[in-house]
Scaffold this active site. Structure first.
Site, short mmCIF file in Angstrom:
data_model
loop_
_atom_site.label_atom_id
_atom_site.label_comp_id
_atom_site.label_asym_id
_atom_site.label_seq_id
_atom_site.Cartn_x
_atom_site.Cartn_y
_atom_site.Cartn_z
CB ALA A 34 -0.91 0.00 1.22
N GLY A 77 0.79 -5.58 0.70
CA GLY A 77 -0.17 -5.69 -0.40
C GLY A 77 0.45 -6.20 -1.68
CD GLU A 81 0.42 -6.33 5.44
OE1 GLU A 81 0.03 -6.33 4.25
OE2 GLU A 81 1.15 -7.22 5.91
#
Length: 268
Positions: free
Chosen positions: A74, A119, A142
């Site tokens: 991301a 991602g 993450e």
């Protein structure tokens, strides 16, 4: 059909190239190592919708134009500038990119080199197969920035490597280099540096020689049946078999076998 066509651009950061019956979905935001911004997520979703509706596409290869990265995940710079309300509105856009790849009805292959993190690795996990070169570094980091894998990682990774292994990788947020990634089953095919795209396209071409009706039905059975008990899974398989048993592809396949020639698939 299956002829070469000019490449098609979806927004600024995504390109689709045609190689006969194989489509190459290219992540093309090199200045940001293919970090997935809202605009890029929309483009990935749009490209996948177009590919899903194209009966000439029998296999898709997901590649990157960046020399040192497949995709770093991301766009955290963009995320950092968002209000809570903007983040809520952006969530379906982000999900659309990952589900777009995941729900492609034909076989999909990720060609990974360099960093495939967060991602970026989730985009690869959304594919049926992952080809990686020796420079690949994968992981779901993450929790190290206060979130969780939100592009399918908590569901796709355990389906690949088992619950305990997925828990270790997600909870530690560690990066895994190519050799260990192959050993753990995080990637399927490991090739020499710089050969991931070529190998993935070759594999896709081999897949695309087969019946498009059969390929889509087989993928549907694999995806739908996974996780069901055996009896239910066999019913899923039977439904997929019935969908192809009376198709033009099946008739052509049997005829070509009997006549000892290559089939010319009608694709229906």
């Amino acid at each position: 059909m299956g002829e070469e066509r000019a490449e098609e651009r979806f927004g600024e950061f995504v390109v689709v190239r045609r190689h006969g019956y194989v489509a190459e979905l290219v992540l093309d935001r090199p200045k940001a190592m293919n970090a997935v911004s809202s605009a890029m997520a929309r483009s990935i979703g749009g490209a996948c919708a177009a590919l899903a509706a194209d009966g000439d596409v029998r296999a898709v290869v997901l590649t990157s134009t960046h020399e040192r990265a497949f995709c770093v995940g991301a766009d955290l710079k963009e995320r950092n500038s968002m209000s809570d309300a903007e983040l809520v509105r952006q969530r379906p856009v982000a999900r659309g990119a990952y589900t777009g790849v995941l729900e492609l009805p034909m076989p999909t292959i990720a060609a990974v080199h360099g960093f495939a993190l967060g991602g970026g690795f989730e985009l690869a996990l959304s594919c049926d197969l992952i080809v990686a070169d020796s420079t690949a570094v994968v992981g779901l980091p993450e929790v190290s920035v206060g979130v969780i894998p939100g592009g399918g990682g908590t569901q796709l990774l355990p389906r690949r490597v088992g619950a305990a292994r997925a828990a270790e990788l997600i909870f530690t947020a560690r990066r895994v280099e190519a050799d260990e990634a192959r050993e753990l089953g995080l990637v399927d095919v490991l090739v020499e540096e710089g050969c991931d795209r070529e190998e993935a396209l070759t594999l896709a071409s081999r897949i695309a020689a087969n019946s498009p009706v059969g390929l889509r039905a087989a993928k549907r059975a694999l995806r739908t049946g996974f996780g069901l008990d055996l009896r239910a899974g066999l019913e899923v398989e039977d439904a997929a078999w019935r969908a192809v048993a009376f198709s033009g592809d099946r008739a052509e396949g049997v005829a070509a076998f009997a006549e000892k020639r290559k089939p010319v698939w009608p694709g229906e």
